[in-house]
Structure formats: C-alpha cells, structure tokens
Design an enzyme around this catalytic site. Structure first.
Site, short mmCIF file in Angstrom:
data_model
loop_
_atom_site.label_atom_id
_atom_site.label_comp_id
_atom_site.label_asym_id
_atom_site.label_seq_id
_atom_site.Cartn_x
_atom_site.Cartn_y
_atom_site.Cartn_z
N LYS A 78 -10.94 7.62 -2.99
CA LYS A 78 -11.71 7.22 -1.81
C LYS A 78 -13.12 7.78 -1.88
O LYS A 78 -14.09 7.08 -1.58
CB LYS A 78 -11.03 7.70 -0.52
N LYS A 118 -3.30 -1.58 -5.28
CA LYS A 118 -2.31 -1.52 -4.21
C LYS A 118 -2.70 -2.49 -3.09
O LYS A 118 -3.88 -2.61 -2.78
CB LYS A 118 -2.31 -0.08 -3.68
N LYS A 123 -4.79 -2.36 3.57
CA LYS A 123 -5.50 -2.89 4.74
C LYS A 123 -6.97 -2.52 4.72
O LYS A 123 -7.75 -3.07 5.46
CB LYS A 123 -4.84 -2.38 6.01
P1 TYM Z 1 -0.62 4.66 5.50
O1 TYM Z 1 -0.94 4.38 6.92
O2 TYM Z 1 -1.65 4.36 4.47
O3 TYM Z 1 0.69 3.89 5.10
C1 TYM Z 1 1.91 4.00 5.84
C2 TYM Z 1 3.09 3.93 4.87
O4 TYM Z 1 3.04 2.70 4.14
C3 TYM Z 1 3.10 2.96 2.74
N1 TYM Z 1 2.31 1.94 2.02
C4 TYM Z 1 2.77 1.20 1.01
N2 TYM Z 1 3.97 1.16 0.39
C5 TYM Z 1 4.12 0.28 -0.62
N3 TYM Z 1 3.15 -0.55 -1.06
C6 TYM Z 1 1.93 -0.55 -0.47
N4 TYM Z 1 0.99 -1.39 -0.90
C7 TYM Z 1 1.69 0.36 0.61
N5 TYM Z 1 0.63 0.62 1.40
C8 TYM Z 1 1.02 1.60 2.26
C9 TYM Z 1 2.49 4.36 2.57
O5 TYM Z 1 2.92 4.98 1.39
C10 TYM Z 1 3.00 5.06 3.82
O6 TYM Z 1 4.28 5.63 3.63
N6 TYM Z 1 -1.34 9.55 5.20
C11 TYM Z 1 -0.38 8.56 5.61
C12 TYM Z 1 0.01 8.71 7.06
C13 TYM Z 1 0.49 10.07 7.42
C14 TYM Z 1 1.76 10.60 7.09
C15 TYM Z 1 1.74 11.93 7.63
C16 TYM Z 1 2.86 10.13 6.38
C17 TYM Z 1 -0.21 11.01 8.12
N7 TYM Z 1 0.57 12.13 8.24
C18 TYM Z 1 2.85 12.76 7.47
C19 TYM Z 1 3.95 10.97 6.23
C20 TYM Z 1 3.95 12.28 6.77
C21 TYM Z 1 -1.02 7.21 5.42
O7 TYM Z 1 -2.22 7.07 5.41
O8 TYM Z 1 -0.14 6.19 5.34
#
Ligand code: TYM
Length: 330
Positions: free
Chosen positions: A113, A196, A199
C-alpha cells in the site's frame, strides 16, 4: 465455548472476494451453537484512507447489513463497530510497546500500500494498522480468527505480540489461531488474475461487488479473461480459469476435479454462463435481505449493534482492566 473474532473494513462496497474468503464462513460459524462469534466493523482502521464522514457512516452500516445477510444473525453472535468499544484504541497504544519497527516493516500489506501511495500516503495509522488488529483480537481471548490469505500475516504478528506480552507479564492473552480456508482464501481479479479481487481498485470491471445487479454480474463474468487453450482446467499456467473454478467450487461445494470433468470438452462459454448463474443465484437472497435491512425505518441493524456492543464491551473492558492493572496504570 470457543470464541471467534474477525472483521470487515467499511472502505467501500464489499466484494465477492470478501464473501468467499471470509463472510460466507462467518455466517456458517455464526450458526454453530458451540461458537461465540465477535464480528465487527473496523471503522477506526478505515480512517487510513481518510474517508468522507457520511460515506464512512453509510458504509459501516452497510457492512453490518451484509454481515447479517450472510447469516451472522444468531443469539451468540455479536456485531459491533470498533469505535463503539474504546478499549480497542487504548489497547493498541499499550501494544505499540510490544511490537517492533522491524516487525511492522515486514508487513507485506503495508509495503504494497505505501509503495502505491508515495511518501504523502505513508501514514502512521497505516503503519500501525496491524497492532490495532492485534488489540482487536486479543481483547476477546479469541481462539480462532477466520480470515482470507491476505490477513494471515497480521494474525501471525498478533500471536507474536501476545506471546511477548505474556512472557513479560505472565499469561494474559490467549494465543489466537488464524484459520484460512483451503479454497477461496484468495479470490483474484477477473481481469487480472495476478491481483487480488479488491474493493479499493479504481477499475471494478474485474471485481464483483455484492451490490452488483444481475446484468452487471453476468457481464463481468462473461468478459472475465481466460487463458490460452480452451480446456476448463485448474493449472499453474491457467490462473484465470483456475480462479473461476475456485469461485464455482466454493459456491457449489463441489470439488474442482469434479467440475473439470463436468466441463471437459465444453469450452469456456458454457462454463462461464453456469458460473454467472450460480453467482447471481447465490447473491440474490443476500441482496434482498441487505436491501430490506438498509431501508429507512428498519431498526434491525441498530438492534444487532446494541446486542453486540453490550457483550463486546463487557469482555473488552475486563481484559483492558486486567492489562492496566498489570502495567501499573490502575
Ligand atoms: P478486509 O476488510 O480487507 O477484508 C475482510 C475479509 O475478507 C477477506 N478478503 C478476501 N478473501 C479472499 N479473496 C479476496 N480477494 C479477499 N479480499 C478480502 C480478507 O482476508 C478478510 O478476512 N484488516 C482486516 C480487517 C480487520 C480484522 C481485524 C480482521 C481489522 N481488525 C481483526 C481480523 C481480525 C481487513 O482489512 O479485512
């Protein structure tokens, strides 16, 4: 009862990648009476992109609506906004003293990023992001953190931070386990299977949004890039078709080799049509529930948040109190 903690960031419209890599499983876990699920919307994490306040408010509610639509609506599932539980911020500051710059420098998501954003975009919040994730998880003595592949490294850092803290102050935090499913953990962009599905991409032609209507979904799938040859088969040199097969496999529950046999000799066209149909059929009921929940006057989102906030605060405040006591802060 085992505890599960995870979250989805409200930075924009959620994608099929979010659903297949994480939210679908969260819905299934929510229905399991042996599990207590804490699923939250990390709206503080979302500040790293300095969102428009009204948009953040709307996207945060939308994320809760999608969680409910995905099935996270059981009595022992607790939905809440990260900012509703101030213990997350406070524990982050404390844990900053148990993580090193060297560790944060190794986080691939920060590297990716910050490279894209240039010097101006290298915010301290973005850098510290994984420490807040550690606080999110450790406050609840989570056994399991179900995430997609891209978040695994952050959960591993959480384990290291917890272990370091426990070594200094005695058993305080449970060491959580990241669980990444074998298939669907990394859904790729339909136009560029080396990236990947995300969004935050400006170009959404290869990214299926949960809100996309039927026509848009069919168009995006029919226009998805495919690899050379015409065989519907998963292989290292066929990343585009492999990705489509993975999507079909997770949605249908059928193993990839069975799907390969089904489409042997039939070409990409038939396969893509069936896949589009399956995606549309899966998302329709979710979209219907989502639309209902987001209607003005529907108070189900507020009710779910109240139920979740109460339990989350109870646990988080108790854990934070224990930590502050140990550190001489109380
Ligand atoms: P985020 O919001 O980017 O994504 C949420 C969940 O979706 C999964 N994901 C995917 N899995 C498969 N293929 C893809 N293309 C794909 N895009 C997203 C992510 O792996 C995630 O599990 N940092 C985290 C949010 C967070 C969090 C936490 C998660 C904040 N605190 C504590 C677990 C525990 C995030 O940005 O996920």
């Amino acid at each position: 009862m085992k505890r599960v903690v995870s979250g989805v960031k409200p930075t924009g419209d959620l994608t099929l990648g979010n659903y297949l890599g994480a939210m679908k499983r969260w819905g299934e876990m929510s229905a399991d009476p042996e599990l207590e699920c804490f699923l939250f919307v990390p709206n503080l994490h979302a500040l790293t992109v300095r969102p428009d306040p009204e948009e953040l408010r709307r996207n945060s509610r939308a994320a809760v609506a999608w969680l409910l639509a995905a099935g996270a609506d059981h009595e022992h599932t607790y939905l809440f906004m990260q900012s509703q539980v101030p213990a997350h911020s406070e524990l982050t500051w404390i844990l900053n003293n148990y993580a090193t710059v060297g560790e944060l420098n190794r986080m691939t998501q920060f590297k990716d990023k910050s490279q894209k954003l240039g010097a101006e975009g290298q915010l301290v919040g973005l850098y510290d992001y994984p420490v807040m994730m550690a606080a999110d998880v450790l406050l609840y003595d989570a056994d399991e953190v179900p995430v997609g592949e891209d978040q695994k490294q952050h959960v591993e850092l959480t384990r290291d931070i917890a272990t370091r803290f426990n070594n200094v102050h005695g058993e305080t935090f449970k060491i959580p386990k990241p669980t990444v499913q074998t298939e669907g953990a990394r859904i790729m962009d339909l136009q560029d299977p080396t990236r990947k599905m995300s969004k935050s991409d400006a170009d959404l032609s290869g990214c299926i949004l949960l809100e996309d209507d039927e026509k848009v979904i069919r168009k995006k799938i029919m226009r998805a890039v495919t690899d050379s040859g015409s065989q519907v088969a998963a292989a290292a040199d066929k990343p585009a078709v492999t990705n489509l097969l993975v999507i079909m496999s997770v949605l249908s529950g059928k193993p990839i080799d069975e799907l390969e046999q089904k489409y042997a000799g039939r070409g990409y066209g038939d396969f893509k049509e069936d896949l589009a149909e399956l995606v549309v059929r899966t998302l329709k009921p979710l979209q219907r529930t989502y639309t209902q929940l987001m209607k003005p006057g529907n108070d189900q989102i507020d009710k779910a948040l109240e139920h979740g906030w109460w339990r989350a605060s109870e646990l988080a405040n108790a854990k934070l109190g224990q930590v502050k006591e140990l550190l001489g802060l109380m």
